[in-house]
Structures are given as structure tokens and as C-alpha cells.
Design a protein around this motif. Structure first.
Motif, PDB file in Angstrom:
ATOM      1  N   PHE A 114     -16.326 -47.953 -31.275  1.00 47.10           N
ATOM      2  CA  PHE A 114     -17.017 -48.482 -32.456  1.00 47.10           C
ATOM      3  C   PHE A 114     -16.410 -47.898 -33.729  1.00 47.10           C
ATOM      4  O   PHE A 114     -16.166 -48.628 -34.710  1.00 47.10           O
ATOM      5  N   LEU A 115     -16.144 -46.601 -33.740  1.00 46.02           N
ATOM      6  CA  LEU A 115     -15.572 -45.960 -34.927  1.00 46.02           C
ATOM      7  C   LEU A 115     -14.168 -46.489 -35.221  1.00 46.02           C
ATOM      8  O   LEU A 115     -13.791 -46.659 -36.388  1.00 46.02           O
ATOM      9  N   ALA A 116     -13.389 -46.747 -34.169  1.00 47.29           N
ATOM     10  CA  ALA A 116     -12.051 -47.306 -34.367  1.00 47.29           C
ATOM     11  C   ALA A 116     -12.139 -48.681 -35.015  1.00 47.29           C
ATOM     12  O   ALA A 116     -11.388 -48.990 -35.957  1.00 47.29           O
ATOM     13  N   LEU A 146      -9.754 -55.945 -33.767  1.00 49.84           N
ATOM     14  CA  LEU A 146     -10.501 -54.690 -33.743  1.00 49.84           C
ATOM     15  C   LEU A 146     -11.160 -54.438 -32.388  1.00 49.84           C
ATOM     16  O   LEU A 146     -11.707 -53.353 -32.163  1.00 49.84           O
ATOM     17  N   VAL A 147     -11.105 -55.414 -31.486  1.00 47.86           N
ATOM     18  CA  VAL A 147     -11.765 -55.284 -30.184  1.00 47.86           C
ATOM     19  C   VAL A 147     -10.973 -54.442 -29.184  1.00 47.86           C
ATOM     20  O   VAL A 147     -11.550 -53.594 -28.491  1.00 47.86           O
ATOM     21  N   PHE A 178      -9.793 -50.083 -24.819  1.00 46.45           N
ATOM     22  CA  PHE A 178      -8.995 -48.925 -24.428  1.00 46.45           C
ATOM     23  C   PHE A 178      -9.895 -47.733 -24.113  1.00 46.45           C
ATOM     24  O   PHE A 178      -9.806 -47.132 -23.032  1.00 46.45           O
ATOM     25  N   PHE A 179     -10.772 -47.396 -25.042  1.00 42.90           N
ATOM     26  CA  PHE A 179     -11.643 -46.236 -24.832  1.00 42.90           C
ATOM     27  C   PHE A 179     -12.616 -46.479 -23.675  1.00 42.90           C
ATOM     28  O   PHE A 179     -12.923 -45.558 -22.910  1.00 42.90           O
ATOM     29  N   GLY A 180     -13.089 -47.712 -23.527  1.00 46.24           N
ATOM     30  CA  GLY A 180     -14.005 -48.015 -22.436  1.00 46.24           C
ATOM     31  C   GLY A 180     -13.367 -47.796 -21.081  1.00 46.24           C
ATOM     32  O   GLY A 180     -13.992 -47.246 -20.157  1.00 46.24           O
ATOM     33  N   ARG A 181     -12.102 -48.215 -20.932  1.00 46.48           N
ATOM     34  CA  ARG A 181     -11.413 -48.024 -19.654  1.00 46.48           C
ATOM     35  C   ARG A 181     -11.108 -46.550 -19.398  1.00 46.48           C
ATOM     36  O   ARG A 181     -11.107 -46.102 -18.246  1.00 46.48           O
TER      37      ARG A 181
END
Length: 268
Positions: A29-31, A129-130, A135-138
């Protein structure tokens, strides 16, 4: 190699715990917030930082609600029929990208109508932006030792034995494959493509087609859900969900370039 000993809980204070997976959602979210504000500040972007923050709030709700609904209806519909309250048992985990995408599409349409914008102007701005969130989720999936890959041969030196695998097989770290393809590579493609002058809908179409192709490829290395297995033509449920996504992306790209409605280049 053996999976590294990673505690999924970073720290806890009494009953309150900060988990790596929750932190990954926050970083995603911050990214998106930082990248969106970066582009909004550029001359001619048509966006303000406040508008970016407003949409991201609704987009985040769309991800969470759509992701949960998608997981339950696409992957665990039998459990839902047996116990409809399963839909609300989010503490047990279970999110679907395809469901989250549908939730974000609803957010796109609602926000565009409420703010008198073209839907694809909103979608084209936020599509790049998605992937950082993906990336972070994986990475979060990898830390949790979940959604691991299929069995890997002895010639794959980066294969892992995941502690959650009762068979203790060497498996592909498919979570990292997805992080690199659907997260990092897709982000770079969309970011640099959207910096150029291109027709409206093109960025959205490229996102849909790009994600669908990358996910379809990685599914060959990802272990199918045990209760679903491989389906028609030897494809997984995830691959079949990618087929209409790829087709939609291709149609959007073709329509975009046939209509030729130029959209302004985003920030460089």
C-alpha cells in the motif's frame, strides 16, 4: 535446501502481533501511495496527492473484499455451501488475486463516476501501482511457507523443503517466481510503457494481458490446490482464470490502438 527458519510473527505485545504477511500488505500500500504521489506531482498529471490517497483507500477495500470473495467462490465454494459463515473467517487466510482485481474494478468504476472521470483514465493511472503490492504479497506467501511450488528435480539448486509440506519434497519456490514476474518485471514494463504517449486503455490492457501471461506461466511451477487438482486440458484453476484476463487485455490493447485516443504520457 531446507526452508530458512523464519518466524511469521515479527513481534508481539500481549495478544497483539505484527506478522510479516501483514507488513507486506502495508508495504504494498505504501509503495502504491508513494509512486502515485510521485506521478501526481508532475505537471499535467491531472491528479493531486489527495485524490491518489482517496482512491487508494477504496482500492484497498476492493482488494480485501474482492480478494476474500474471490477466494471463497473460486477456490472454496464447497466449504461455503457447507458453512456460509466460512466467508467471514478471514483469520484462517485465503485471498484470490482474480477476486481482488474484480474488487478494484468496482472501485475504478465507482470512483470514476463519483468524480466524473473516464474509467480508463483512472485505471491507466493506477495499473502500474499494483505490481509492487503483488511483489510484497508473494514475499509474504514465501515467508509463510504457503502456496509453494510443484516438486523440483535435483538439478534445481534453489528448490526448498517447506515445513508446511507433509511430503518433505524439494519444491519450486513459486512464490518468488511470481514476485519477480508478476511483481517486479510487470511493474517495470508498465511503468516505462506508461511514461510514453499511448492511447487510453492501453496501460490497462497491458496490465491484464501481462499479469495473465506471467501467472499462466508460473502456474506450471505452482502446486495446484489439493482439493481442485489439475482441470481440463491439464490446466490449474489459476490458469483457467487467467484465460479471460489475457483475452480481455488483448481486446483492450486492440481497441485502444484502433481508436487512437491519445492519453498524456505520465511522469518520467
Amino acid at each position: 535446501m531446507d526452508f530458512p527458519a523464519i518466524d511469521p510473527v515479527i513481534f508481539s505485545i500481549g495478544p497483539v502481533a505484527l506478522r510479516w504477511y501483514g507488513l507486506m500488505y502495508l508495504l504494498g500500500f505504501l509503495a502504491a501511495w508513494w509512486l502515485g504521489n510521485h506521478r501526481a506531482r508532475k505537471p499535467g498529471s491531472g491528479w493531486t496527492g489527495e485524490q491518489v490517497s482517496d482512491f487508494l483507500f477504496y482500492g484497498f477495500l476492493g482488494v480485501v473484499l474482492g480478494g476474500r470473495l474471490g477466494y471463497v467462490f473460486f477456490y472454496q465454494f464447497g466449504l461455503f455451501l457447507d458453512n456460509p459463515l466460512y466467508l467471514f473467517r478471514i483469520w484462517e487466510g485465503g485471498m484470490s488475486f482474480h477476486g481482488g482485481l474484480l474488487g478494484v474494478l468496482v472501485a475504478f468504476i465507482w470512483y470514476a463516476k463519483a468524480n466524473k472521470r473516464a474509467v480508463f483514465d483512472v485505471a491507466d493511472f493506477f495499473a502500474p501501482l499494483v505490481p509492487p503490492g503483488l511483489f510484497f504479497g508473494r514475499i509474504g506467501n514465501f515467508i509463510n511457507a504457503e502456496l509453494w511450488g510443484r516438486e523440483a528435480g535435483p538439478d534445481v539448486p534453489w528448490a526448498f523443503r517447506f515445513p508446511t509440506d507433509s511430503l518433505h519434497l524439494l519444491r519450486h519456490p513459486s512464490q518468488l517466481y511470481e514476485a519477480l514476474l508478476e511483481g517486479l518485471l510487470l511493474f517495470l514494463i508498465l511503468w516505462f510503457f506508461s511514461r510514453q504517449s499511448r492511447p487510453r486503455m492501453a496501460v490497462s490492457g497491458l496490465f491484464a494481458a501481462g499479469y495473465g501471461v506471467f501467472r499462466f506461466i508460473v502456474e506450471y511451477f505452482r502446486e495446484p490446490d489439493a482439493h481442485l487438482g489439475l482441470q481440463a486440458l491439464g490446466l490449474s484453476r489459476g490458469q483457467w482464470l487467467c484465460v479471460p484476463l489475457i483475452a480481455t487485455g488483448v481486446v483492450l490493447l486492440v481497441l485502444a490502438y484502433r481508436r487512437g485516443n491519445a492519453a498524456p504520457a505520465l511522469a518520467k
